[in-house]
Design a protein around this motif. Structure first.
Motif, short mmCIF file in Angstrom:
data_model
loop_
_atom_site.label_atom_id
_atom_site.label_comp_id
_atom_site.label_asym_id
_atom_site.label_seq_id
_atom_site.Cartn_x
_atom_site.Cartn_y
_atom_site.Cartn_z
N VAL A 219 32.10 41.68 25.77
CA VAL A 219 32.44 40.93 26.99
C VAL A 219 33.47 41.70 27.81
O VAL A 219 33.34 41.82 29.04
CB VAL A 219 32.96 39.53 26.63
N ILE A 220 34.49 42.23 27.15
CA ILE A 220 35.54 42.93 27.88
C ILE A 220 34.97 44.19 28.54
O ILE A 220 35.32 44.51 29.69
CB ILE A 220 36.71 43.31 26.95
N THR A 221 34.11 44.89 27.83
CA THR A 221 33.49 46.08 28.41
C THR A 221 32.71 45.72 29.66
O THR A 221 32.79 46.42 30.69
CB THR A 221 32.56 46.75 27.38
N GLN A 222 31.94 44.62 29.61
CA GLN A 222 31.16 44.21 30.78
C GLN A 222 32.06 43.79 31.94
O GLN A 222 31.78 44.10 33.10
CB GLN A 222 30.22 43.07 30.40
N VAL A 223 33.14 43.10 31.64
CA VAL A 223 34.08 42.69 32.68
C VAL A 223 34.74 43.92 33.31
O VAL A 223 34.84 44.04 34.54
CB VAL A 223 35.16 41.75 32.12
N HIS A 224 35.16 44.85 32.45
CA HIS A 224 35.89 46.02 32.96
C HIS A 224 35.00 46.90 33.83
O HIS A 224 35.42 47.38 34.89
CB HIS A 224 36.47 46.83 31.79
N THR A 225 33.75 47.13 33.41
CA THR A 225 32.85 47.94 34.23
C THR A 225 32.48 47.20 35.51
O THR A 225 32.30 47.82 36.57
CB THR A 225 31.58 48.34 33.46
N SER A 226 32.39 45.87 35.45
CA SER A 226 32.09 45.09 36.66
C SER A 226 33.21 45.22 37.69
O SER A 226 32.96 45.19 38.90
CB SER A 226 31.87 43.61 36.30
N GLY B 237 43.40 40.13 32.58
CA GLY B 237 42.85 41.46 32.80
C GLY B 237 42.27 42.07 31.54
O GLY B 237 42.72 41.77 30.43
N PRO B 238 41.29 42.95 31.69
CA PRO B 238 40.61 43.52 30.53
C PRO B 238 41.45 44.49 29.70
O PRO B 238 41.25 44.63 28.51
CB PRO B 238 39.40 44.23 31.14
N ILE C 4 37.38 35.06 25.11
CA ILE C 4 37.83 36.32 25.70
C ILE C 4 37.45 36.45 27.17
O ILE C 4 38.17 37.07 27.95
CB ILE C 4 37.29 37.52 24.89
N GLY C 5 36.34 35.85 27.57
CA GLY C 5 35.94 35.93 28.97
C GLY C 5 36.97 35.30 29.88
O GLY C 5 37.35 35.86 30.91
N LYS C 6 37.45 34.11 29.50
CA LYS C 6 38.46 33.42 30.30
C LYS C 6 39.77 34.19 30.29
O LYS C 6 40.47 34.28 31.31
CB LYS C 6 38.66 31.99 29.75
N LEU C 7 40.11 34.77 29.13
CA LEU C 7 41.35 35.54 29.04
C LEU C 7 41.29 36.78 29.94
O LEU C 7 42.30 37.17 30.53
CB LEU C 7 41.61 35.96 27.59
N CYS C 8 40.11 37.39 30.03
CA CYS C 8 39.96 38.55 30.92
C CYS C 8 40.18 38.16 32.38
O CYS C 8 40.80 38.90 33.14
CB CYS C 8 38.57 39.17 30.75
N ASP C 9 39.66 37.00 32.76
CA ASP C 9 39.87 36.52 34.13
C ASP C 9 41.35 36.31 34.42
O ASP C 9 41.81 36.52 35.54
CB ASP C 9 39.11 35.22 34.36
N GLN D 27 43.38 51.06 33.13
CA GLN D 27 44.04 50.09 33.98
C GLN D 27 43.04 49.01 34.36
O GLN D 27 41.84 49.21 34.25
CB GLN D 27 44.64 50.75 35.23
N ASP D 28 43.55 47.87 34.80
CA ASP D 28 42.69 46.70 35.03
C ASP D 28 41.67 46.90 36.14
O ASP D 28 40.52 46.49 36.02
CB ASP D 28 43.55 45.48 35.36
N THR D 29 42.10 47.49 37.25
CA THR D 29 41.22 47.69 38.40
C THR D 29 41.41 49.11 38.93
O THR D 29 42.39 49.78 38.56
CB THR D 29 41.55 46.70 39.53
N PRO D 30 40.56 49.58 39.80
CA PRO D 30 40.78 50.91 40.38
C PRO D 30 42.10 51.02 41.12
O PRO D 30 42.68 52.10 41.23
CB PRO D 30 39.59 51.07 41.34
#
Length: 475
Positions: free
Chosen positions: A129-136, A86-87, A78-83, A207-210
């Motif tokens: 993992v997705i939560t950490q990616v999205h908040t990051s 998007g989360p 899932i980490g690679k898929l988020c990259d 949404q993926d980013t701000p």
């Protein structure tokens, strides 16, 4: 090439619901909570499941191991898929597909079907993992440690809140005329439906980013990439710091998972507590996620401001070592009062260590946060798997020996001997695990950052632009 102004939040203003990062923070935290609630939702009903399906002690242990094993592979992927995608889409599909084995677990008829469901239910543990990616992606470096730790802590709370929540759901179901013996089945189905609905909420309200979703930005004529896309997975796995954090998270979150799954029985066998009393103590342990993990991220950020990235590592090493010391001390305690005191201290330090870990993760490779988060997150489940295997092997041998030596002396004596043997075996297992955690705390000191990386972080504390790069399309 034009760099868009960053809209990342520089403060964790929890009630600023008009802010995209804050709204995303709440939705991703609730989604994480629901995933953990469903993941460990069966725990309060295990006595009913054992009776209903006829599970053997070995099958019961295997269900615990399988539930954390499936998560290892899911978190790595899932980490690679988020990259890449998007989360937002990754979380949506994880919630929708993850709801299937949760619902199915309430419909099983055989031990094998139950074990298969437990394996696939573990996949929703990748929600972390997705939560950490999205908040990051949503928060600036000066507050990302606190945001990551808070969202993770509140999400982890679901793993303990089900001790109270699932029995309440079961009681509500029974009030509608459902037989007590089937209440656990309906409760799991309801939990699965809730997870599915959360997937729809995630799709429509995040949404993926701000700055927006990648797909929407591309549709407007821009090709959108993030810095995270510029580094291959091979680069991440070659970084020794990623693997040290993998081990660190195995020694923190992995041990917390193991304690969640074994502490009820240990408290009953060691201190002769009733099941309800033991469950309430474990629930209290889980409730500390409301603030303890946040403290870990908060102090990680504070030490980062004082001593740079090295300060984050020093705090991580110290709190992880304290975690190990608390577990070793708890394992040797025979007084219920002292036991609760050291269990609270262990709970505080283990959850702070988790928060401190992910105050370091975003700075290992800012161009591949998802991949790093996935590998480190998987470490937690590897740790839980290995710790569960250790406790299972020691407990199984000790219980078998106790039953053989007391055979023919009566059922009550045999049960008492079995409980005492299980208590002694798990106690020695906790001691070994605690000692390994202390060694891991020392190992964390090996994490180093180059002199080039420190100025970049100092710059980002004051200027959070440059995370999203917009390039006009050629077509």
């Amino acid at each position: 090439m034009k760099t868009a102004q960053s809209l990342k939040a520089t403060k964790l203003s929890l009630f600023d619901f008009k802010s995209v990062p804050i709204r995303t923070f709440w939705i991703t935290s609730i989604s994480f909570f629901m995933c953990f609630f469903a993941w460990f939702g069966i725990v309060p009903f295990m006595p009913d499941v054992v009776r209903d399906l006829g599970l053997t002690p070995a099958q019961k242990w295997n269900s615990i191991i399988l539930a954390v094993s499936g998560t290892v592979f899911a978190r790595l992927l899932i980490g690679k898929l988020c990259d890449k995608y998007g989360p937002r889409l990754c979380y949506t599909w994880l919630l929708i597909l993850g709801a299937i084995p949760v619902i199915a677990s309430g419909l099983v008829q055989t031990p094998l079907q139950f074990l298969i469901c437990r394996l696939f239910i573990g996949f929703i543990g990748a929600s972390f993992v997705i939560t950490q990616v999205h908040t990051s992606l949503m928060f600036a470096p000066n507050v990302v440690g606190t945001a990551n730790a808070t969202s993770a802590g509140w999400g982890n709370l679901g793993g303990g809140a089900n001790r109270l929540g699932m029995p309440l759901i079961a009681a509500a179901v029974v009030s509608f005329g459902v037989a007590d013996a089937n209440a656990w089945r309906y409760s799991m189905v309801i939990a699965g439906v809730a997870v599915f609905l959360m997937g729809l909420v995630y799709y429509f309200f995040t949404q993926d980013t701000p700055e927006g979703n990648f797909k929407d930005l591309r549709a407007s004529g821009e090709t959108v990439t993030t810095k995270k896309d510029q580094v291959g997975f091979s680069t991440v796995i070659k970084d020794y710091r990623t693997w040290i954090l993998f081990v660190v998270y195995a020694a923190s979150f992995g041990i917390e998972l193991t304690v969640y799954g074994t502490m009820d029985d240990y408290l009953q066998n060691t201190f002769q507590l009733e099941r309800v009393s033991a469950g309430n103590i474990v629930l209290s342990f889980a409730l500390m996620n409301i603030f303890a993990r946040t403290l870990g991220g908060f102090f990680g950020d504070k030490f980062g401001k004082l001593k740079g990235l090295r300060g984050r590592v020093l705090f991580l090493s110290a709190i992880l070592s304290l975690e190990g010391i608390m577990l070793v001390t708890f394992s040797a305690t025979t007084s219920i009062i002292l036991g609760i005191v050291f269990l609270i201290l262990f709970s505080l330090t283990v959850q702070m260590a988790e928060g401190a870990t992910f105050s370091v993760v975003p700075f290992i490779n800012k161009k591949a946060i998802g991949s790093v988060s996935g590998i480190v997150g998987a470490g937690g489940n590897v740790g839980a798997f290995l710790a569960a295997l250790l406790l299972k092997s020691k407990s199984a041998v000790a219980e078998k020996a106790a039953l053989v030596s007391n055979q023919g002396l009566g059922e009550d004596i045999m049960k008492s001997a079995q409980s005492a043997a299980a208590s002694s075996a798990v106690s020695s297992g906790y001691f070994i695990i605690g000692f390994v955690v202390v060694l891991t705390g020392i190992l964390a000191l090996a994490i180093r950052f180059s002199t080039k990386e420190e100025p970049v972080v100092d710059y980002n504390l004051n200027d959070t632009s440059g995370e999203l790069i917009s390039v006009k399309a050629d077509y």
